[in-house]
Design an enzyme around this catalytic site. Structure first.
Site, mmCIF file in Angstrom:
data_model
loop_
_atom_site.group_PDB
_atom_site.id
_atom_site.type_symbol
_atom_site.label_atom_id
_atom_site.label_comp_id
_atom_site.label_asym_id
_atom_site.label_seq_id
_atom_site.Cartn_x
_atom_site.Cartn_y
_atom_site.Cartn_z
ATOM 1 C CD GLN A 252 27.163 -33.431 -66.437
ATOM 2 O OE1 GLN A 252 28.375 -33.236 -66.462
ATOM 3 N NE2 GLN A 252 26.372 -32.843 -65.533
ATOM 4 C CG HIS A 255 29.699 -29.169 -68.608
ATOM 5 N ND1 HIS A 255 30.404 -28.447 -67.674
ATOM 6 C CD2 HIS A 255 28.883 -29.982 -67.903
ATOM 7 C CE1 HIS A 255 30.031 -28.805 -66.458
ATOM 8 N NE2 HIS A 255 29.101 -29.727 -66.561
ATOM 9 C CD GLU A 320 34.065 -35.418 -66.043
ATOM 10 O OE1 GLU A 320 34.445 -34.520 -65.276
ATOM 11 O OE2 GLU A 320 33.564 -35.183 -67.170
ATOM 12 C CG HIS A 321 30.185 -37.029 -64.707
ATOM 13 N ND1 HIS A 321 30.525 -36.052 -65.621
ATOM 14 C CD2 HIS A 321 30.532 -36.558 -63.496
ATOM 15 C CE1 HIS A 321 31.048 -35.015 -64.981
ATOM 16 N NE2 HIS A 321 31.067 -35.297 -63.688
ATOM 17 C CG ASP A 354 28.728 -31.591 -62.648
ATOM 18 O OD1 ASP A 354 29.735 -32.291 -62.501
ATOM 19 O OD2 ASP A 354 28.113 -31.493 -63.732
ATOM 20 C CG HIS A 414 74.023 -48.770 -52.574
ATOM 21 N ND1 HIS A 414 74.614 -48.002 -53.556
ATOM 22 C CD2 HIS A 414 72.740 -48.312 -52.454
ATOM 23 C CE1 HIS A 414 73.741 -47.127 -54.008
ATOM 24 N NE2 HIS A 414 72.593 -47.287 -53.356
#
Length: 447
Positions: A252, A255, A320-321, A354, A414
């Site tokens: 990762q 990235h 995230e992961h 992914d 109302h």
């Protein structure tokens, strides 16, 4: 006990230091220009940022077919397989969402429907890498949700159409494909131009400029989420293989230069060996420039007293992961709640999520997993309600209740809507109704 950090990232501030460019201001200016000048502004910025100015940004059907014809047959086969996985999981999600109708009491019917958004925009990034998988995640998921029209944009890469990405976009079901990137693509879809239709919802990851554009355009359109740099957090016990830990952290980290790669373990031995393997693996990793920078600046290794502490600390990160490398990986499902996606056991790496396993990879970052999940079929649906009262008695009773509830809030208008039903259906008397209104109510058709 407090965690013992064997390594902390050299970039102390989360996800980087103060930007050296005015991202917010640049994006604001691009959006304003596209609102004002439409296609001419889109072309101007495409030339400026991507050096890309074709006769048409939208690919014709023939161009799409010609582009796909250049793609290796194995890649096409793999696209179909991966998309079959994504479709199968997304369809299971869609099938779990049921329209329903309930009779609250005799003659009072309430219900809800899950209506797909009619026009969706999908942004498929492509700055460093041709991200085929993002086409599956954004376009195909929208189609499974039932969205009738999906517009998709992806940038050129070094002035060249990314052929495999176009193939993935086409097979995912895109109704229109534009070779157009960055803020200009996002803004064009969000506000509409002479040639790019305005969408109601926009999905897809992107660089900080794309993320900022989505933030500024939210309200004009709906968005999936605001995503930052990719994150990985591994929870490991003493049974974990340090070589696997190191390999997966770097998977990762490549990235980008600002990807947090975190290890939390109850074993100092696993921690130290994993760190040593990272240093051993980096020199021979083709993406070592990015992965190495991320590891240096954002990598962290924490040793805790036991696994309960490990799970609690992992939940604070809300990554995230989250990858679980323990003897009993499914224990994490009971111990943790804050994550974008969780990967259980050594046989399940984050890279599967992914690229190919079938779950969606557009996920919350920057602790947003505390309050939101990732992209899924439900994001493309609007859950709307309907109401029907067919019983005069029930309507009169609701009218009385509405009158009292509304007047408690000083909403006289109302209240009178409720009063009128109680008068019309069960002859309740109200001072505010004049004789002409009474006559009109009595002469009107009953339900």
């Amino acid at each position: 006990m407090a965690p013992n950090y064997l390594k902390t990232g050299e970039a102390k501030a989360s996800h980087g230091t103060v930007p050296t460019v005015d991202v917010e201001g640049i994006v604001k200016g691009v959006i304003a220009d596209i609102r004002s000048d439409g296609d001419s502004a889109v072309r101007r910025y495409s030339e400026k940022f991507d050096k890309w100015s074709p006769e048409n940004f939208k690919l014709s059907k023939q161009q799409i077919q010609d582009t796909i014809a250049t793609v290796d047959k194995q890649i096409i086969t793999d696209i179909h397989k991966v998309q079959a996985n994504v479709r199968k999981f997304a369809q299971a999600q869609r099938d779990s969402l049921k329209d329903f109708e309930i009779e609250m009491e005799p003659g009072v019917v309430l219900g809800h429907r899950n209506n797909p958004i009619e026009k969706v925009g999908a942004y498929i990034p492509g700055g460093r890498y041709p991200l085929l998988a993002s086409a599956h995640m954004t376009i195909l998921t929208a189609k499974v949700a039932g969205c009738p029209h999906v517009i998709a944009c992806t940038p050129p890469i070094n002035g060249i159409i990314p052929n495999a990405t176009v193939a993935a976009m086409h097979y995912a079901g895109a109704d229109e494909i534009y070779i157009l990137g960055g803020v200009q693509a996002v803004a064009a879809m969000a506000v509409g131009t002479e040639t790019v239709p305005k969408v109601g919802f926009l999905a897809g990851p992107g660089n900080p400029f794309v993320a900022e554009a989505k933030k500024q355009l939210f309200g004009d359109i709906g968005i999936d989420l605001l995503a930052g740099a990719t994150e990985i957090l591994i929870v490991a016990d003493e049974s974990a293989d340090p070589y696997v830990v190191a390999t997966d952290l770097l998977s990762q980290a490549e990235h980008g230069p600002d990807t947090p790669a975190i290890l939390i373990t109850n074993s100092e031995d696993v921690a130290k060996k994993s760190m040593a393997f990272v240093e051993e693996l980096l020199p021979n990793l083709p993406t070592n420039a990015l992965a190495g920078t991320s590891w240096k600046d954002y990598g962290e290794v924490a040793v805790v007293g036991d696994m309960d502490e490990a799970y609690a600390l992992a939940d604070e990160y809300a990554s995230e992961h989250v990858q679980i490398l323990t003897r009993e990986p499914r224990e994490a499902l009971e111990k943790m709640t804050n994550y974008g996606a969780i990967f259980l056991g050594e046989g399940t790496c984050v890279s599967y999520g992914d690229k190919c396993i079938g779950t969606n990879h557009v996920l919350p970052t920057r602790k947003n997993a505390i309050h939101t999940g990732g992209l899924w079929v439900g994001k493309y649906l609007r859950t709307v309600t309907y109401q029907e009262v067919t019983s005069q008695k029930a309507s009169a009773e609701l009218g009385r209740l509405c009158g009292r509830a509304a007047r408690a809030e000083f909403f006289e208008g109302h209240a009178r809507s409720g009063d009128l039903r109680a008068h019309k259906y069960e002859n309740d008397s109200y001072d505010w109704i004049d004789p002409l209104q009474v006559a009109a109510a009595e002469s009107s058709p009953k339900m």
